[in-house]
Scaffold this motif. Structure first.
Motif: not given
Length: 230
Positions: A6, A8, A38, A42, A46, A50, A52, A65, A68, A76
């Protein structure tokens, strides 16, 4: 099966470049311009990782963050135009696994993505040989189940928090340098500074305030115990 990432990021140029490089490496990428989008992803499908951005419209990357991390240890990578040490530390303290400052090389991002997936599948420096449990004073670790108990109460810990506690518990009273811990917990190809070790220890101490996790000044850390681990 492709890893699903993902992304973002509200800058369309960065979106396009990151998506193109990730897909070229065989990853599936879902690109979103806001943390709200996002979060919807999720809740439905999922991602395995990420990428981010911090400066986002609406909910910022730090808050996303944090949300999550309340539910998952998914890797991440934080990207941001902010390069201040305070911003990097905050991102890591909230659970980010890595931090890239804009502008960055897409190849470097891909390298870090690969490294984090490798680390997630086989944490470096941690023996995969199963022990039923490891006990150090009031700390109890169920290695195969990857569960932590402190004073009899189970704690929620991140992947790296678990790996560090496991490593130190298997080597009670041994002092590890920050450089050793970086290699064993993050891997030899980690790009960041040894400040990441300090941030990880700080998070553990917040969860286990009386844990005898000692600072060896000018060197690193050790887990002290009068008893031997079992």
């Amino acid at each position: 099966m492709k890893h699903h990432i993902g992304v973002v990021e509200d800058d369309t140029n960065i979106q396009n470049i990151v998506e193109a490089y990730l897909k070229k490496e065989g990853y599936e990428a879902t690109v979103m311009a806001s943390a709200e989008e996002a979060w919807k992803l999720w809740e439905t499908r999922r991602p395995d990782m990420w990428v981010l951005d911090i400066m986002l419209p609406g909910m910022d990357g730090y808050e996303f963050c944090k949300k999550i991390r309340q539910e998952s240890d998914v890797p991440i990578i934080i990207i941001s135009a902010k390069d201040d040490e305070v911003d990097k530390i905050l991102g890591l303290e909230l659970g980010g696994d890595d931090y890239l400052t804009k502008p960055f090389s897409p190849r470097e991002l891909v390298a870090r993505v690969k490294r984090l997936f490798k680390r997630a599948s086989s944490p470096a420096g941690i023996s995969q040989e199963a022990n039923e449990h490891i006990k150090v004073d009031q700390l109890l670790i169920h290695e195969t189940e990857r569960r932590i108990f402190w004073h009899g109460e189970e704690l929620d810990v991140t992947t790296k928090e678990f790996d560090l506690l496991l490593l130190l518990s298997k080597n009670v009273n041994r002092a590890f340098s920050r450089e050793e811990l970086l290699i064993k917990i993050w891997g030899e190809d980690y790009f960041g500074s040894d400040r990441a070790v300090d941030d990880l220890v700080k998070r553990i101490r917040k969860k286990m305030s009386d844990l005898p996790l000692e600072t060896v000044w000018g060197y690193g850390y050790r887990l002290r115990s009068e008893e031997e681990s079992s």
